[in-house]
Write a protein that holds these residues in place. Sequence first.
Motif, PDB file in Angstrom:
ATOM      1  N   HIS A 131     -27.929  31.476 -38.537  1.00 50.34           N
ATOM      2  CA  HIS A 131     -28.107  30.962 -37.178  1.00 50.34           C
ATOM      3  C   HIS A 131     -28.766  29.581 -37.216  1.00 50.34           C
ATOM      4  O   HIS A 131     -29.833  29.362 -36.652  1.00 50.34           O
ATOM      5  N   THR A 132     -28.106  28.670 -37.865  1.00 50.04           N
ATOM      6  CA  THR A 132     -28.579  27.282 -37.894  1.00 50.04           C
ATOM      7  C   THR A 132     -27.681  26.434 -37.000  1.00 50.04           C
ATOM      8  O   THR A 132     -26.604  26.864 -36.601  1.00 50.04           O
ATOM      9  N   SER A 133     -28.131  25.243 -36.689  1.00 53.34           N
ATOM     10  CA  SER A 133     -27.421  24.385 -35.749  1.00 53.34           C
ATOM     11  C   SER A 133     -25.983  24.116 -36.202  1.00 53.34           C
ATOM     12  O   SER A 133     -25.753  23.595 -37.286  1.00 53.34           O
ATOM     13  N   LYS A 134     -25.023  24.469 -35.342  1.00 56.75           N
ATOM     14  CA  LYS A 134     -23.624  24.197 -35.652  1.00 56.75           C
ATOM     15  C   LYS A 134     -23.354  22.700 -35.671  1.00 56.75           C
ATOM     16  O   LYS A 134     -22.582  22.199 -36.490  1.00 56.75           O
ATOM     17  N   LEU A 135     -23.986  21.977 -34.755  1.00 61.79           N
ATOM     18  CA  LEU A 135     -23.792  20.533 -34.699  1.00 61.79           C
ATOM     19  C   LEU A 135     -24.306  19.864 -35.958  1.00 61.79           C
ATOM     20  O   LEU A 135     -23.637  18.992 -36.523  1.00 61.79           O
ATOM     21  N   ARG A 136     -25.482  20.259 -36.432  1.00 63.10           N
ATOM     22  CA  ARG A 136     -26.050  19.664 -37.642  1.00 63.10           C
ATOM     23  C   ARG A 136     -25.194  19.980 -38.862  1.00 63.10           C
ATOM     24  O   ARG A 136     -25.017  19.135 -39.743  1.00 63.10           O
ATOM     25  N   ARG A 137     -24.668  21.171 -38.928  1.00 60.86           N
ATOM     26  CA  ARG A 137     -23.813  21.529 -40.063  1.00 60.86           C
ATOM     27  C   ARG A 137     -22.502  20.741 -40.031  1.00 60.86           C
ATOM     28  O   ARG A 137     -21.999  20.325 -41.072  1.00 60.86           O
ATOM     29  N   THR A 138     -21.954  20.543 -38.848  1.00 66.69           N
ATOM     30  CA  THR A 138     -20.740  19.735 -38.738  1.00 66.69           C
ATOM     31  C   THR A 138     -21.010  18.295 -39.129  1.00 66.69           C
ATOM     32  O   THR A 138     -20.198  17.660 -39.819  1.00 66.69           O
ATOM     33  N   GLN A 139     -22.151  17.753 -38.710  1.00 69.04           N
ATOM     34  CA  GLN A 139     -22.518  16.387 -39.099  1.00 69.04           C
ATOM     35  C   GLN A 139     -22.725  16.285 -40.609  1.00 69.04           C
ATOM     36  O   GLN A 139     -22.354  15.277 -41.224  1.00 69.04           O
ATOM     37  N   LEU A 140     -23.318  17.325 -41.206  1.00 73.41           N
ATOM     38  CA  LEU A 140     -23.504  17.338 -42.658  1.00 73.41           C
ATOM     39  C   LEU A 140     -22.158  17.337 -43.366  1.00 73.41           C
ATOM     40  O   LEU A 140     -21.968  16.612 -44.357  1.00 73.41           O
ATOM     41  N   TYR A 141     -21.210  18.108 -42.861  1.00 69.63           N
ATOM     42  CA  TYR A 141     -19.869  18.141 -43.460  1.00 69.63           C
ATOM     43  C   TYR A 141     -19.193  16.776 -43.368  1.00 69.63           C
ATOM     44  O   TYR A 141     -18.599  16.307 -44.340  1.00 69.63           O
ATOM     45  N   GLU A 142     -19.294  16.118 -42.222  1.00 68.96           N
ATOM     46  CA  GLU A 142     -18.690  14.794 -42.059  1.00 68.96           C
ATOM     47  C   GLU A 142     -19.339  13.770 -42.988  1.00 68.96           C
ATOM     48  O   GLU A 142     -18.660  12.887 -43.521  1.00 68.96           O
ATOM     49  N   MET A 143     -20.656  13.888 -43.194  1.00 70.76           N
ATOM     50  CA  MET A 143     -21.348  12.972 -44.096  1.00 70.76           C
ATOM     51  C   MET A 143     -20.896  13.191 -45.539  1.00 70.76           C
ATOM     52  O   MET A 143     -20.686  12.223 -46.285  1.00 70.76           O
ATOM     53  N   VAL A 144     -20.735  14.453 -45.947  1.00 71.82           N
ATOM     54  CA  VAL A 144     -20.256  14.753 -47.301  1.00 71.82           C
ATOM     55  C   VAL A 144     -18.861  14.183 -47.513  1.00 71.82           C
ATOM     56  O   VAL A 144     -18.555  13.616 -48.563  1.00 71.82           O
ATOM     57  N   GLU A 145     -18.005  14.302 -46.499  1.00 74.07           N
ATOM     58  CA  GLU A 145     -16.662  13.751 -46.587  1.00 74.07           C
ATOM     59  C   GLU A 145     -16.688  12.225 -46.715  1.00 74.07           C
ATOM     60  O   GLU A 145     -15.899  11.643 -47.458  1.00 74.07           O
TER      61      GLU A 145
END
Length: 215
Positions: A131-145
Amino acid sequence: MAEAHPMHLLTARDAGMVACTDCTRVWPLETERCPRCGAKLVSRDRHSLSRVWAWWVVGLICYFPANLYPMLNTTFMGKTSGDTIVGGAVTLAMHGAIPVALVILIASVAIPMGKFVAVAYLALSVQRGWHTSKLRRTQLYEMVEFIGRWSMIDVFVVAVLSALVQLSVVVSIQPGPAALNFALSVVFTMLSARSFDSRLIWDSIERDGEEEDLT
């Protein structure tokens, strides 16, 4: 920033639509291939996590020899010496090229390790329903990409040096065995991140909403 309540969100799948993961265009759910770019359209890639972990493990296996074996083999006056990634950065720092040494350490050590941790965190968060922030995880994925391509800078430096520093029998530079392993590690981690279906992060909203209704 607080996330929106699950009941206020309408997903593309609920609306009978599917988004292309390549060009981001939205099409009706029954469309098999994106008419714009030709990519295969899948509402959710249920096998993506298996591919993520497979590429991740292979990339990690290649990363260890990339740091243990020499990245460059330098031959000077008939004598050959090799430097690992960290050893080469230390040598540059000792000769006053501290900014270059920092760039190599960040691009060849910090960023790859950060990518391993980030991709593993994203995959585990989906598998275990954290149950962590979905927005933060999506931003982390975009940064990794985004930063993944810059991990190849060390291989680029080796290629440039090998082409430029060729002074007959005086000095020659050749790629070491670590160069291939490092390049493979970068490619495999990029494939691992690319295999991750970021839409799975937002699917947990429905589960969260169901849990809230039961409490």
